[in-house]
Design an enzyme around this catalytic site. Structure first.
Site, PDB file in Angstrom:
ATOM      1  N   GLN A   9       0.700  -1.293   0.034  1.00  0.00           N
ATOM      2  CA  GLN A   9       0.046   0.181   0.013  1.00  0.00           C
ATOM      3  C   GLN A   9       0.935   1.151   0.151  1.00  0.00           C
ATOM      4  O   GLN A   9       1.945   1.426   0.658  1.00  0.00           O
ATOM      5  CB  GLN A   9      -1.008   0.006   1.199  1.00  0.00           C
ATOM      6  CG  GLN A   9      -1.871   0.844   1.247  1.00  0.00           C
ATOM      7  CD  GLN A   9      -3.162   0.680   2.141  1.00  0.00           C
ATOM      8  OE1 GLN A   9      -3.410  -0.419   2.686  1.00  0.00           O
ATOM      9  NE2 GLN A   9      -4.012   1.431   2.446  1.00  0.00           N
ATOM     10  N   SER A  86       3.901  -6.665   2.630  1.00  0.00           N
ATOM     11  CA  SER A  86       2.627  -6.587   3.273  1.00  0.00           C
ATOM     12  C   SER A  86       1.720  -7.067   2.463  1.00  0.00           C
ATOM     13  O   SER A  86       1.640  -8.117   1.980  1.00  0.00           O
ATOM     14  CB  SER A  86       2.237  -5.036   3.660  1.00  0.00           C
ATOM     15  OG  SER A  86       1.152  -5.019   4.357  1.00  0.00           O
ATOM     16  N   LEU A  87       0.583  -6.029   1.720  1.00  0.00           N
ATOM     17  CA  LEU A  87      -0.315  -6.597   0.735  1.00  0.00           C
ATOM     18  C   LEU A  87       0.458  -7.145  -0.596  1.00  0.00           C
ATOM     19  O   LEU A  87      -0.379  -8.029  -1.096  1.00  0.00           O
ATOM     20  CB  LEU A  87      -1.029  -5.010   0.210  1.00  0.00           C
ATOM     21  CG  LEU A  87      -1.661  -4.957  -1.175  1.00  0.00           C
ATOM     22  CD1 LEU A  87      -2.866  -6.272  -0.994  1.00  0.00           C
ATOM     23  CD2 LEU A  87      -1.825  -3.731  -1.686  1.00  0.00           C
ATOM     24  N   ARG A 111      -9.668  -8.411   2.981  1.00  0.00           N
ATOM     25  CA  ARG A 111      -8.765  -7.862   4.015  1.00  0.00           C
ATOM     26  C   ARG A 111      -8.677  -6.200   3.926  1.00  0.00           C
ATOM     27  O   ARG A 111      -8.676  -5.631   5.279  1.00  0.00           O
ATOM     28  CB  ARG A 111      -7.284  -8.082   3.476  1.00  0.00           C
ATOM     29  CG  ARG A 111      -6.147  -7.661   4.063  1.00  0.00           C
ATOM     30  CD  ARG A 111      -4.915  -8.119   3.442  1.00  0.00           C
ATOM     31  NE  ARG A 111      -3.524  -7.956   4.122  1.00  0.00           N
ATOM     32  CZ  ARG A 111      -2.846  -6.834   4.190  1.00  0.00           C
ATOM     33  NH1 ARG A 111      -3.011  -5.848   3.116  1.00  0.00           N
ATOM     34  NH2 ARG A 111      -1.745  -6.674   4.640  1.00  0.00           N
ATOM     35  N   HIS A 193      -0.250  -4.033  10.967  1.00  0.00           N
ATOM     36  CA  HIS A 193       0.702  -4.782  11.400  1.00  0.00           C
ATOM     37  C   HIS A 193       0.825  -4.373  13.049  1.00  0.00           C
ATOM     38  O   HIS A 193       1.997  -4.418  13.604  1.00  0.00           O
ATOM     39  CB  HIS A 193       1.973  -4.591  10.722  1.00  0.00           C
ATOM     40  CG  HIS A 193       2.076  -4.941   9.104  1.00  0.00           C
ATOM     41  ND1 HIS A 193       1.555  -6.282   8.767  1.00  0.00           N
ATOM     42  CD2 HIS A 193       1.939  -4.059   8.085  1.00  0.00           C
ATOM     43  CE1 HIS A 193       1.451  -6.146   7.507  1.00  0.00           C
ATOM     44  NE2 HIS A 193       1.469  -4.791   7.107  1.00  0.00           N
ATOM     45  N   GLN A 242       0.149 -12.094   9.623  1.00  0.00           N
ATOM     46  CA  GLN A 242       0.824 -10.822   9.082  1.00  0.00           C
ATOM     47  C   GLN A 242       0.077  -9.819   9.302  1.00  0.00           C
ATOM     48  O   GLN A 242       0.807  -8.580   9.720  1.00  0.00           O
ATOM     49  CB  GLN A 242       1.087 -11.048   7.589  1.00  0.00           C
ATOM     50  CG  GLN A 242       1.623  -9.875   6.833  1.00  0.00           C
ATOM     51  CD  GLN A 242       1.091  -9.406   5.720  1.00  0.00           C
ATOM     52  OE1 GLN A 242       0.071  -8.853   5.443  1.00  0.00           O
ATOM     53  NE2 GLN A 242       1.609  -9.878   4.515  1.00  0.00           N
TER      54      GLN A 242
END
Length: 291
Positions: A9, A86-87, A111, A193, A242
């Protein structure tokens, strides 16, 4: 060995994917499939929307995922290992044929929605701390009385923290007094996170259990462990964890190099990961994949 890395992101931009759409029938078909899956015209927003349009939760994460995966499918290259920030881990899983494009997009959409709900429940944020050893940052976060944790280990001297807004501001101030070169509050909607994402984790876990994961074509280096994983059961577990655990990015890149990666290709919008790679190891070739 060739490693594909996928951004997360923040890498979105107006017009993203338009050139890709015009250059390939495969891309056209996948963009249409994405519109059908999401039940709204996300391709139109990607091609014609403003920066503000692309910041909307239901758009940002799917848009980056769509751009990244379509780009990876429009080149005649196969990775020896993959990772995503991440993503970007979802994009990596599709590139490694662990999950389908359709299932990956559904997960990313769910998500994003679950994360936004978690963000709305708490006044939280994230901040980058530059030029201070990660051990020091870990220590001052641990000693703070409220929720604030290391969230992204982008390089040995660039750590993103995440948590309650006041706690994040206080840690930034403390980091500055301890010698940090710079602290930056990030323009995000909440504390990704971190434990604040617990409710999103519950929602994502349900969605992931309903998706078919197969053994990937190559190791997937996951954010939670920074290790290359081939076991679908472990991949699922790490993907759920995660949301509340830190992204061990520089550890991931170092492990990929130790395991033989000699060339990194960043696939998706932006070039943030190339910049991070140069901080991690300038000797390794990192390039942007373009059509």
């Amino acid at each position: 060995m060739k490693a594909f890395i996928f951004p997360g992101q923040g890498s979105q931009f107006p017009g993203m994917g338009y050139d890709l759409f015009n250059s390939s029938q495969t891309a056209k078909d996948l963009f249409q499939s994405a519109n059908d899956i999401l039940d709204f015209d996300i391709s139109k927003i990607m091609f014609e929307g403003s920066e503000e349009d692309l910041k909307k939760t239901k758009v940002t994460q799917p848009a980056i995922f769509i751009h990244s995966v379509i780009l990876s499918k429009c080149v005649d290259l196969s990775p020896d290992m993959v990772a995503g920030h991440s993503l970007g881990e979802f994009s990596a899983l599709v590139a490694a044929n662990c999950i389908s494009f359709e299932d990956g997009l559904k997960l990313v959409s769910q998500r994003a929605e679950a994360m936004q709900i978690a963000c709305d429940e708490c006044d939280s944020t994230m901040a980058a701390i530059i030029g201070l050893d990660c051990k020091i940052i870990e220590k001052i976060c641990l000693e703070h009385s409220d929720i604030v944790v290391p969230a992204n280990y982008n390089s040995a001297n660039q750590i993103v923290i995440s948590g309650k807004k006041n706690a994040v501001i206080e840690i930034c101030n403390q980091a500055s007094t301890l010698g940090a070169k710079k602290t930056i509050i990030l323009p995000v909607s909440g504390a990704f996170h971190s434990p604040i994402m617990d409710s999103a984790k519950t929602s994502l876990k349900k969605a992931i259990t309903e998706i078919n994961f197969t053994p990937p074509d190559c190791p997937v280096y996951q954010n939670v462990s920074a290790q290359g994983i081939n076991n679908p059961k472990i991949i699922k577990h790490n993907l759920i964890e995660q949301l509340t655990q830190p992204v061990k990015w520089f550890q991931t890149i170092e492990n990929m190099i130790n395991d033989g990666a000699s060339q990194f290709l960043e696939i998706g919008p932006g070039n943030v990961l190339i910049g991070l790679n140069r901080r991690i190891n300038r000797e390794i070739k990192s390039t942007k994949l373009n059509i």
